[in-house]
Design an enzyme around this catalytic site. Sequence first.
Site, PDB file in Angstrom:
ATOM      1  CG  LEU A 250      -1.915  -1.212   1.237  1.00  0.00           C
ATOM      2  CD1 LEU A 250      -2.575  -1.369   2.599  1.00  0.00           C
ATOM      3  CD2 LEU A 250      -2.961  -1.055   0.139  1.00  0.00           C
ATOM      4  N   PRO A 251       0.271   2.434  -0.247  1.00  0.00           N
ATOM      5  CG  PRO A 251      -1.105   3.929  -1.394  1.00  0.00           C
ATOM      6  CD  PRO A 251      -1.140   2.663  -0.599  1.00  0.00           C
TER       7      PRO A 251
ATOM      8  CE  LYS B  31       5.988   6.734   0.628  1.00  0.00           C
ATOM      9  NZ  LYS B  31       5.561   5.339   0.691  1.00  0.00           N
TER      10      LYS B  31
ATOM     11  CE  LYS C 154      10.941   1.225  -0.803  1.00  0.00           C
ATOM     12  NZ  LYS C 154      11.348   0.697  -2.117  1.00  0.00           N
TER      13      LYS C 154
END
Length: 314
Positions: free
Chosen positions: A76-77, A252, A183
Amino acid sequence: MPALASPPAALRVGFIGVGVMGGPMAGHLARAGHAVAVHDAQAGVATALAEAQPGLRPCATACEVARHSDIVVTMLPNGRVVRDVVFAPETGLLAGWQAGGLLLDTSSAEPWLTRETAEGLAARGIAMVDAPVSGAAWGAQAAELVFMVGGTAADVARVRPLLDAMGRAVFHLGGLGAGHTMKCLNNLVTALTLTATAEGLALGTRAGLDPAVMTQVLNESTGGSWITRTHIDQRVLSRRFDDPFKLELMLKDMGIALDLAKSQDMPAPLSAAGLALWQAADEARGPGASVSELVRWVETQMGVEIRSPSAGAA
């Protein structure tokens, strides 16, 4: 003659978020023999995927996925969306899950939100592992993703057959949240490398060098990187600028890394400068722009296109 190793036992698996990355990943799990229930927020996506891939069961809600699954994978985002999928009243995972389940979150998410979500799950007897990926869409399609994993050794061992079916390498970095920490740092380094490479190629092009030859030199020299090997010829010199990864998602992840630096009271001046440049590029290129558009934005700022005279535009 040594006995052959037994294949991993089939598992009841759910997969939420079956788009560009999640769709191929769910398909690999089904081909590995697991029973896979799938759901996506975009109407019709899960049904279409199930029609194309035997072994997938489309579900209308995350709650329905949980009823058919012991382990649920999310792609998911961000961490807020993961949290919503877990805790949504009536339709969320917890509304349909029994104690003993496990959430395997492969999204690119905020480590602190991951730990908050895990606390809520643990209160219901459900474990969590964070395992974000590197490898982009092609890696998902080829089952060659690299997983950066956080969680207890026992929980990681439980999901290892799924990770092995979807990727080529698994790195257990520590406790829960360690995967998401790695990440954001990986993508921060990638973003800064792309920025520096684009500026260097633009400078060289203005000075009369062929950027195609420059890229060859970089790949044989100390300036080479994943960017020069897989992105410049394929996305920039071809003038396609079509990497499926979105610029806004890279931005992001950079923001998560800078927030992490602030939480540790650590200065990160180079990263902060890079974040400002990516924010400007995001505003200029608009929603949905490919990460490759960062290079086109650099070209605009520097007043030169990175074009090779030895290769026509595609």
